[in-house]
Design an enzyme around this catalytic site. Sequence first.
Site, mmCIF file in Angstrom:
data_model
loop_
_atom_site.group_PDB
_atom_site.id
_atom_site.type_symbol
_atom_site.label_atom_id
_atom_site.label_comp_id
_atom_site.label_asym_id
_atom_site.label_seq_id
_atom_site.Cartn_x
_atom_site.Cartn_y
_atom_site.Cartn_z
ATOM 1 N N LYS A 111 39.639 2.196 36.465
ATOM 2 C CA LYS A 111 39.700 2.700 35.082
ATOM 3 C C LYS A 111 38.968 1.742 34.146
ATOM 4 O O LYS A 111 38.268 2.161 33.229
ATOM 5 C CB LYS A 111 41.156 2.849 34.631
ATOM 6 C CG LYS A 111 41.815 4.114 35.137
ATOM 7 C CD LYS A 111 42.939 4.531 34.208
ATOM 8 C CE LYS A 111 43.811 5.615 34.757
ATOM 9 N NZ LYS A 111 43.280 6.917 34.914
ATOM 10 N N LYS A 193 37.598 11.260 44.975
ATOM 11 C CA LYS A 193 38.896 11.804 45.376
ATOM 12 C C LYS A 193 39.273 13.005 44.503
ATOM 13 O O LYS A 193 38.978 12.997 43.307
ATOM 14 C CB LYS A 193 39.896 10.658 45.177
ATOM 15 C CG LYS A 193 41.296 10.884 45.558
ATOM 16 C CD LYS A 193 42.126 9.667 45.192
ATOM 17 C CE LYS A 193 42.396 9.620 43.711
ATOM 18 N NZ LYS A 193 43.558 8.860 43.294
ATOM 19 N N LYS A 196 43.918 14.649 39.437
ATOM 20 C CA LYS A 196 44.338 15.365 38.214
ATOM 21 C C LYS A 196 43.460 14.959 37.049
ATOM 22 O O LYS A 196 43.315 15.690 36.091
ATOM 23 C CB LYS A 196 45.769 14.973 37.835
ATOM 24 C CG LYS A 196 46.807 15.293 38.850
ATOM 25 C CD LYS A 196 48.064 14.433 38.612
ATOM 26 C CE LYS A 196 48.841 14.300 39.885
ATOM 27 N NZ LYS A 196 49.543 13.040 40.039
HETATM 28 P P1 TYM Z 1 50.201 10.127 42.558
HETATM 29 O O1 TYM Z 1 51.060 10.918 41.662
HETATM 30 O O2 TYM Z 1 48.841 9.743 42.073
HETATM 31 O O3 TYM Z 1 50.021 10.898 43.922
HETATM 32 C C1 TYM Z 1 51.153 11.404 44.626
HETATM 33 C C2 TYM Z 1 50.863 11.376 46.115
HETATM 34 O O4 TYM Z 1 49.718 12.205 46.410
HETATM 35 C C3 TYM Z 1 48.757 11.435 47.134
HETATM 36 N N1 TYM Z 1 47.407 11.873 46.722
HETATM 37 C C4 TYM Z 1 46.478 12.298 47.560
HETATM 38 N N2 TYM Z 1 46.477 12.429 48.908
HETATM 39 C C5 TYM Z 1 45.345 12.923 49.482
HETATM 40 N N3 TYM Z 1 44.231 13.252 48.774
HETATM 41 C C6 TYM Z 1 44.187 13.130 47.426
HETATM 42 N N4 TYM Z 1 43.093 13.471 46.760
HETATM 43 C C7 TYM Z 1 45.341 12.627 46.765
HETATM 44 N N5 TYM Z 1 45.642 12.385 45.466
HETATM 45 C C8 TYM Z 1 46.914 11.921 45.458
HETATM 46 C C9 TYM Z 1 49.004 9.986 46.722
HETATM 47 O O5 TYM Z 1 48.485 9.069 47.636
HETATM 48 C C10 TYM Z 1 50.514 9.958 46.612
HETATM 49 O O6 TYM Z 1 51.107 9.748 47.888
HETATM 50 N N6 TYM Z 1 52.138 5.566 42.058
HETATM 51 C C11 TYM Z 1 52.296 6.830 42.738
HETATM 52 C C12 TYM Z 1 53.648 7.472 42.505
HETATM 53 C C13 TYM Z 1 54.766 6.552 42.843
HETATM 54 C C14 TYM Z 1 55.245 6.264 44.151
HETATM 55 C C15 TYM Z 1 56.314 5.351 43.963
HETATM 56 C C16 TYM Z 1 54.866 6.681 45.426
HETATM 57 C C17 TYM Z 1 55.507 5.858 41.952
HETATM 58 N N7 TYM Z 1 56.454 5.121 42.617
HETATM 59 C C18 TYM Z 1 57.027 4.837 45.057
HETATM 60 C C19 TYM Z 1 55.579 6.157 46.516
HETATM 61 C C20 TYM Z 1 56.640 5.255 46.332
HETATM 62 C C21 TYM Z 1 51.225 7.782 42.228
HETATM 63 O O7 TYM Z 1 50.706 7.609 41.147
HETATM 64 O O8 TYM Z 1 50.965 8.826 43.056
#
Ligand code: TYM
Length: 330
Positions: A111, A193, A196
């Site tokens: 970012k 990737k 959102k």
């Molecule tokens: P977030 O909300 O960005 O994504 C949620 C989950 O989706 C997976 N993901 C993807 N997998 C494959 N291809 C993609 N293009 C793709 N985009 C997203 C992410 O790897 C994730 O598993 N910080 C985390 C949320 C979080 C969390 C946690 C996760 C907060 N606390 C504790 C696990 C444990 C996040 O922003 O994910």
Amino acid sequence: MKRMLSGIKPTGQLHLGNYIGALSHFVEYQDEYEVYFFIANLHCITVPQDPAELKQNLHDCVALYLACGLDPERSTIFLQTDVRAHAQLGFIMCCHTYLGELNRMTQFKDKQAKGEKNLSGGLYTYPSLMAADILLYDADYVPVGEDQKQHVELTRDLAERMNHRYGKLFQVPEPLVPKVGARIMSLSDPSRKMSKSDDSDKGCIYLLDDLKKARKKIMSAVTDSIGKVHFDPENQPGISNLMQIMSSLSDNRPMADIEQEFEGKGYGEFKRAVADVVCARLEEIQNRYREISESGMIEKTLKEGAARASQVADAKLSQVQKAIGMDIIL
Ligand code: TYM
């Protein structure tokens, strides 16, 4: 029974990358582990949010957890802010994280590199909060997509650091990253990737996308001029991405099998087949989403989930506070 925890940050609508990389696996693990799946609404506000939109996204995220097959009888499903211990342990973890570690986190670096202005302190320190999310539950496993693996690795380092300093406090967790579909790429730019925060929404299929719109996005996905359905992420990233999507949504169908089916056939025919698979899954999810939204199930799920999660999290927070000398009466 081993414990598992994971979460999704609904800064926007959930998309196919979230489903393939994470949510679909959460559903598979429900019987094998004691599972905690939460909605990371504190993580959401690390970037500016419109309150009304955020509220709708949180609602949709819970509804989609359920619509995709999470069962509140077998999974503890909750909102992060309903369990206060997350924010409290989050600060404690932040105080045990080095600046050098936060500086190495690629999400923040990306970012910054894009020249985004006014990035928040919360965005910078969010890996420490994520560590707290995981460590509060002594999770053995954390199922995530590829982009979150670095954060789980930092969590391991922090757990080991605190165990070393204060005596055994935390289970050291392991990330579980799927072999296929851990990084679904944008349909309009397969070097990036699916996300959102994509500039245009052409590259991203949302779980609640109108089916015609979703089909159109797949039909206009960027491919190449090689003209062969072949799995080669380096030279054919667009086609390989579509193959990953198809494979993940068809019980990890082998790539060789897909290659064989489309041998000598054009990309148009292949894309139509991918669109069929995706739209069939979206339709199933959307039908259940509509039923769930009207059923009152969301409130009940969150209430019961928060109560169950708080029991585990509060006990761990007390143990930590005591170990680091913060409590007098406990
Ligand atoms: P977030 O909300 O960005 O994504 C949620 C989950 O989706 C997976 N993901 C993807 N997998 C494959 N291809 C993609 N293009 C793709 N985009 C997203 C992410 O790897 C994730 O598993 N910080 C985390 C949320 C979080 C969390 C946690 C996760 C907060 N606390 C504790 C696990 C444990 C996040 O922003 O994910």
